[in-house]
Scaffold this active site. Structure first.
Site, PDB file in Angstrom:
ATOM      1  N   ASP A 224      -1.141   0.485  -1.531  1.00 40.57           N
ATOM      2  CA  ASP A 224      -1.797  -0.812  -1.351  1.00 40.57           C
ATOM      3  C   ASP A 224      -0.970  -1.911  -2.023  1.00 40.57           C
ATOM      4  O   ASP A 224      -0.132  -1.643  -2.887  1.00 40.57           O
ATOM      5  CB  ASP A 224      -3.217  -0.802  -1.939  1.00 40.57           C
ATOM      6  CG  ASP A 224      -3.238  -0.509  -3.441  1.00 40.57           C
ATOM      7  OD1 ASP A 224      -2.466   0.363  -3.883  1.00 40.57           O
ATOM      8  OD2 ASP A 224      -4.006  -1.165  -4.181  1.00 40.57           O
TER       9      ASP A 224
ATOM     10  N   GLU B 143      -4.672   1.074  -6.095  1.00 44.11           N
ATOM     11  CA  GLU B 143      -4.207   0.885  -7.477  1.00 44.11           C
ATOM     12  C   GLU B 143      -4.462  -0.530  -7.966  1.00 44.11           C
ATOM     13  O   GLU B 143      -4.828  -0.753  -9.110  1.00 44.11           O
ATOM     14  CB  GLU B 143      -2.701   1.184  -7.569  1.00 44.11           C
ATOM     15  CG  GLU B 143      -2.149   1.249  -8.987  1.00 44.11           C
ATOM     16  CD  GLU B 143      -1.718  -0.095  -9.581  1.00 44.11           C
ATOM     17  OE1 GLU B 143      -1.474  -0.158 -10.791  1.00 44.11           O
ATOM     18  OE2 GLU B 143      -1.640  -1.095  -8.834  1.00 44.11           O
TER      19      GLU B 143
HETATM   20 ZN   LIG Z   1       2.078  -1.475  -8.673  1.00 40.92          ZN
END
Ligand SMILES: [Zn+2]
Length: 474
Positions: free
Chosen positions: A111, A178
């Protein structure tokens, strides 16, 4: 006089001891990386796998990424076992030749953060077009961290095509959230390992990089391998005091009480100290510094205070030697002529190795010393990670892979200040290292999460070469 001479001799001996030889990169030829690798990267950058702060995602983009993965790397799809976690995160398992040792994990997140509307016009190329121009690949994720997802995939692809098989089992894992905490990606991947009794000997995640002109007083590039990451803890201070009409205020309002507490906490930070990752870094880079700095850094027993003072002079330096305190939210008041009864503030602490939630709460109580303020921890505290051993087999292999691809850099251990997805793997992984083989310098540092994120094609190819070498060595 004799004492002074003895002292001088001691200083010089330590200084020259610190000038000892370091391992050198062998001059192995660069393996050819196909243009298809650049094309793949460009295609992947077009898929908007964006994590939004409100946890919303466009699942169609993530599903398109899944399909693209399967189609673009047929040999990986055919030869490695593949498990999808929470619909959008991935675990690939590559069986090694030797099953007697615990596996290792190469981790990256797929992401990216969004591109803010009013920043889009400042990009030289559209951030979602994966533009290849001026020997450079442009787009959101070119550095953080899609480059690693693609770099690892290309390296595996290369190894399969060239009959290179790792000795140990390797897991390649790609989390999908994340940037908003990793609760559905990394955390679920870790749960999968736990439930299946799989334990990693080592993992490699993002965190630090090759640096150029970022380490003061060192001219050469320094490859910093993170050997620990700091912890994370948020605390709320709140108070309720009679409010009323602002024409007749009492001597201290709820806002005053909380602001005074914040001001005290700002003045009196948690104590500073040099922890092992920082000490090891100083010991490694000292020989590369001018003589005067070398004498200081090689004699911490005498100049410890001077070293700490100079660290405290910069934000990065200060964050390396203490648990930091940052006031991030202040809530109170709604109307200009009403004194609010309630005021609260949130503080975010980043924990240095050795400090815990209790250290922070004790510190706050002692510094503010005010019974009117309620202190509560928000959410779950992430403890500071353990410190990886630089003598381990894995550290040596990461270091060797760096030197084989980037022979002129100095390799040094370091401390990761921000939190990465690796925090979720503490229970299923013995030791984690934090490194990406990309060159960061003052000119591209701000492009991460910022404008014109990009990587030179040749640097991307070296990125892949590093992972190929690491797989070969493992
Ligand atoms: Zn990163």
């Amino acid at each position: 006089m004799l004492l002074i001479l003895g002292l001088l001799l001691g200083l010089l001996l330590n200084t020259f001891w610190a000038s000892k030889e370091r391992p050198n990169g062998s001059t192995i030829p660069k393996v050819p990386i196909s243009e298809q690798a650049v094309r793949h990267f460009s295609e992947a950058l077009k898929l908007k796998t964006i994590s939004y702060m409100d946890y919303g995602i466009d699942s169609s983009e993530y599903l398109a990424f899944n399909d693209w993965l399967e189609l673009s790397y047929p040999s990986i799809t055919n030869q490695l076992s593949h498990t999808v976690i929470s619909d959008f995160s991935h675990i690939y398992h590559w069986e090694g030749k030797d099953q007697s040792q615990d596996p290792i994990m190469l981790y990256a997140h797929l992401d990216v953060v969004q591109v803010i509307d009013n920043e889009k016009e400042h990009w030289q190329y559209d951030p979602w077009q994966g533009q290849v121009a001026n020997d450079t690949i442009w787009g959101r994720g070119a550095l953080d961290d899609k480059v690693a997802v693609l770099g690892i995939l290309e390296a595996v692809n290369y190894c399969i095509a060239n009959n290179i098989k790792p000795r140990r089992d390797i897991y390649f894992c790609f989390g999908h959230d994340e940037e908003v905490g990793g609760n559905y990606g990394a955390r679920k991947i870790a749960e999968y390992f736990k439930n299946n009794g799989i334990r990693m000997a080592y993992a490699l995640d993002e965190g630090l990089t090759i640096t150029e002109n970022l380490v003061p007083n060192v001219d050469k590039q320094v490859s910093l391998i993170g050997i620990a990451q700091k912890g994370y803890c948020s605390v709320e201070l709140s108070t309720r005091i009679d409010g009323g009409h602002s024409s007749m205020p009492s001597s201290e309002t709820s806002i005053d009480v909380i602001s005074n507490a914040l001001s005290e906490l700002n003045k009196k930070g948690l104590p500073s100290r040099l922890t092992s990752p920082v000490e090891q870094m100083l010991a490694t880079i000292a020989p590369e510094m001018p003589f005067f700095q070398r004498v200081i850094l090689s004699n911490k027993w005498l100049f410890g205070r001077i070293i700490k003072n100079s660290y405290e002079g910069s934000n990065v330096g200060n964050a390396s030697i203490r648990t930091t305190t940052a006031a991030t939210i202040f809530t109170s008041g709604q109307q200009e002529n009403i004194i609010p009864e309630q005021a609260s503030a949130t503080l975010n602490f980043r924990l240095l190795q050795g400090d815990t939630e209790k250290t922070i709460l004790d510190h706050i109580k002692k510094v503010i010393n005010d019974d009117r303020i309620e202190i509560s921890v928000i959410g779950k505290t992430t403890p500071a990670s353990n410190i990886a051993d630089t003598n381990s087999e894995f550290y040596q292999k990461v270091e060797q892979s760096i030197l084989d691809v980037f022979p002129s850099t100095i390799v040094s251990p370091g401390l990761v200040m921000a939190g990465t997805d690796a925090k979720h793997f503490m229970d299923v992984c013995e030791e984690t290292l934090y490194f990406r083989p990309m060159i960061m310098h003052p000119k591209n540092l701000h492009t991460i999460h910022g404008i014109n994120e990009r990587i030179a094609i040749e640097e991307y190819k070296d990125f892949i070469r590093f992972y190929i070498r690491l797989i070969e060595l493992n």
